[in-house]
Design an enzyme around this catalytic site. Sequence first.
Site, PDB file in Angstrom:
ATOM      1  N   SER A 125       0.820  -1.209   0.000  1.00  0.00           N
ATOM      2  CA  SER A 125       0.000   0.000   0.000  1.00  0.00           C
ATOM      3  C   SER A 125       0.853   1.259   0.000  1.00  0.00           C
ATOM      4  O   SER A 125       0.340   2.362   0.056  1.00  0.00           O
ATOM      5  CB  SER A 125      -0.915   0.004   1.224  1.00  0.00           C
ATOM      6  OG  SER A 125      -0.119  -0.013   2.385  1.00  0.00           O
ATOM      7  N   LEU A 127       2.977   2.042   2.382  1.00  0.00           N
ATOM      8  CA  LEU A 127       3.203   2.517   3.753  1.00  0.00           C
ATOM      9  C   LEU A 127       4.384   1.783   4.396  1.00  0.00           C
ATOM     10  O   LEU A 127       4.517   1.710   5.614  1.00  0.00           O
ATOM     11  CB  LEU A 127       1.929   2.345   4.590  1.00  0.00           C
ATOM     12  CG  LEU A 127       0.695   3.080   4.062  1.00  0.00           C
ATOM     13  CD1 LEU A 127      -0.525   2.793   4.926  1.00  0.00           C
ATOM     14  CD2 LEU A 127       0.937   4.593   3.997  1.00  0.00           C
ATOM     15  N   SER A 129       5.537  -1.561   4.427  1.00  0.00           N
ATOM     16  CA  SER A 129       5.495  -2.819   5.172  1.00  0.00           C
ATOM     17  C   SER A 129       6.841  -3.540   5.054  1.00  0.00           C
ATOM     18  O   SER A 129       7.329  -4.122   6.026  1.00  0.00           O
ATOM     19  CB  SER A 129       4.352  -3.708   4.698  1.00  0.00           C
ATOM     20  OG  SER A 129       4.417  -3.908   3.308  1.00  0.00           O
ATOM     21  N   GLU A 163      17.576  -4.349   0.932  1.00  0.00           N
ATOM     22  CA  GLU A 163      16.527  -4.136  -0.070  1.00  0.00           C
ATOM     23  C   GLU A 163      17.160  -3.907  -1.457  1.00  0.00           C
ATOM     24  O   GLU A 163      16.709  -4.454  -2.458  1.00  0.00           O
ATOM     25  CB  GLU A 163      15.668  -2.927   0.329  1.00  0.00           C
ATOM     26  CG  GLU A 163      14.636  -2.554  -0.681  1.00  0.00           C
ATOM     27  CD  GLU A 163      13.199  -2.816  -0.241  1.00  0.00           C
ATOM     28  OE1 GLU A 163      12.930  -2.825   0.965  1.00  0.00           O
ATOM     29  OE2 GLU A 163      12.366  -3.015  -1.127  1.00  0.00           O
ATOM     30  N   ASP A 175      12.374   5.192   3.986  1.00  0.00           N
ATOM     31  CA  ASP A 175      11.427   4.318   4.681  1.00  0.00           C
ATOM     32  C   ASP A 175      12.072   3.660   5.892  1.00  0.00           C
ATOM     33  O   ASP A 175      11.495   3.613   6.988  1.00  0.00           O
ATOM     34  CB  ASP A 175      10.902   3.231   3.736  1.00  0.00           C
ATOM     35  CG  ASP A 175      10.307   3.814   2.475  1.00  0.00           C
ATOM     36  OD1 ASP A 175      10.114   5.042   2.433  1.00  0.00           O
ATOM     37  OD2 ASP A 175      10.038   3.046   1.543  1.00  0.00           O
TER      38      ASP A 175
HETATM   39  C1  GLA Z   1       9.737   4.238  -1.854  1.00  0.00           C
HETATM   40  C2  GLA Z   1      11.215   4.076  -1.538  1.00  0.00           C
HETATM   41  C3  GLA Z   1      11.759   5.321  -0.853  1.00  0.00           C
HETATM   42  C4  GLA Z   1      11.403   6.591  -1.614  1.00  0.00           C
HETATM   43  C5  GLA Z   1       9.920   6.608  -1.972  1.00  0.00           C
HETATM   44  C6  GLA Z   1       9.559   7.761  -2.865  1.00  0.00           C
HETATM   45  O1  GLA Z   1       8.991   4.296  -0.677  1.00  0.00           O
HETATM   46  O2  GLA Z   1      11.435   2.955  -0.727  1.00  0.00           O
HETATM   47  O3  GLA Z   1      13.158   5.199  -0.677  1.00  0.00           O
HETATM   48  O4  GLA Z   1      12.202   6.728  -2.745  1.00  0.00           O
HETATM   49  O5  GLA Z   1       9.521   5.408  -2.615  1.00  0.00           O
HETATM   50  O6  GLA Z   1       9.718   8.955  -2.201  1.00  0.00           O
END
Ligand code: GLA
Length: 388
Positions: A125, A127, A129, A163, A175
């Site tokens: 989504s 957010l 996860s 990742e 994130d």
């Molecule tokens: C994803 C990536 C982040 C960032 C956003 C866009 O969530 O994991 O590192 O680049 O997209 O802002």
Amino acid sequence: MKEKLVQQFKEVYGGEGEVHTYFAPGRVNLIGEHTDYNGGHVFPCALTLGTYGIVRNREDRQLRFYSVNFEKLGVIETSLDELVPDKNANWTNYPKGVMWAFEKRGYKLTHGLDILIYGNIPNGSGLSSSASLEVLTGLILKDTFGFDDVSMIDVALIGQDSENNFNGCNCGIMDQFASAMGKKDHAIFLDTNTLKYEYAPVVLEDAKIVITNSKVKHSLVDSAYNDRRNECETALKELQEVMEIDTLGDLTEAEFEAHKDAIKDPVRQKRAKHAVYENQRTVRAVEALKNQDVELFGQLMNASHESLRYDYEVSCEEIDILVDLAQAMPGVIGSRITGGGFGGCTVSIVKNDAVDTFIGEIGKTYKEKVGHEAEFYVVDIGDGAKAI
Ligand code: GLA
């Protein structure tokens, strides 16, 4: 929650032995999108939704994983000697990737673990996860093996490494940083170039942050996310032919406009424009929030969406419907797509007395137009990852 999960752990794995419980949150980004791999600023906050982990030590080198969210997959078993990406390993490639990244740095994982996971962030989504699962795993390893010199910022960086290099998504640091370093009732103003950060209190007085899930799943690994990153890298190289900069985040709008013709391809020029303007917008938005100018903050959110929609092209029809409806509604201060894009969620700032109408009316019209329901979450900003 904790007692229930511990009980479930015992049902799945049986046996005795001490268990430990951890939590790592998801995040919502208020502004500063697709700037984190361009040396720019971001402004995310940790949610109270996230991923829980219950852990028990083993004496051998086996790893057993079980997710309450994917019960049908049952217990997935591997060992510390098999830390390679494997399609059949499904979601466990995320914790395995973090273990791999610790070992790569010379941190020896000397025994196996039994782990039970439960997440209440809707998967895919936008957010975070997956980042929350990475940060959760990092914290588990730091704590279990006593890696005291590994800071929570290191945990974030290790999660990002896993990742990028184990799970194949070339994401930035936002994130994992938000999940590891979040602070209740604050957003994190992070300079992704230097990792300098400051906590800004999110004081909206008579308004709330509302997340709307379009329920259009995005998959960053398969999506154009990595393409966007490559386009920005090429644009940066072209600009570096004519000026001395390290990242697109070094540029003001005026400097960009003066040199943009160095970028040969018009699409790449739009991508770079977004990265430069969005970074400057983020700096301004944080300033606005500090000055308690929530209206200006909202206008900058709206401008951010416009740029993500037309210049960066990471929105989609369903998300645009949600944002258009929101921005046209009285009591909505600002609304934009949040996260990686290509589906996922919007974030809006909505006056308290308009929240019910927002959820009711947008929910109804979205269903009529798109054919499926949207979901709404009124956000509480929580702390970063911790033992619970
Ligand atoms: C994803 C990536 C982040 C960032 C956003 C866009 O969530 O994991 O590192 O680049 O997209 O802002």
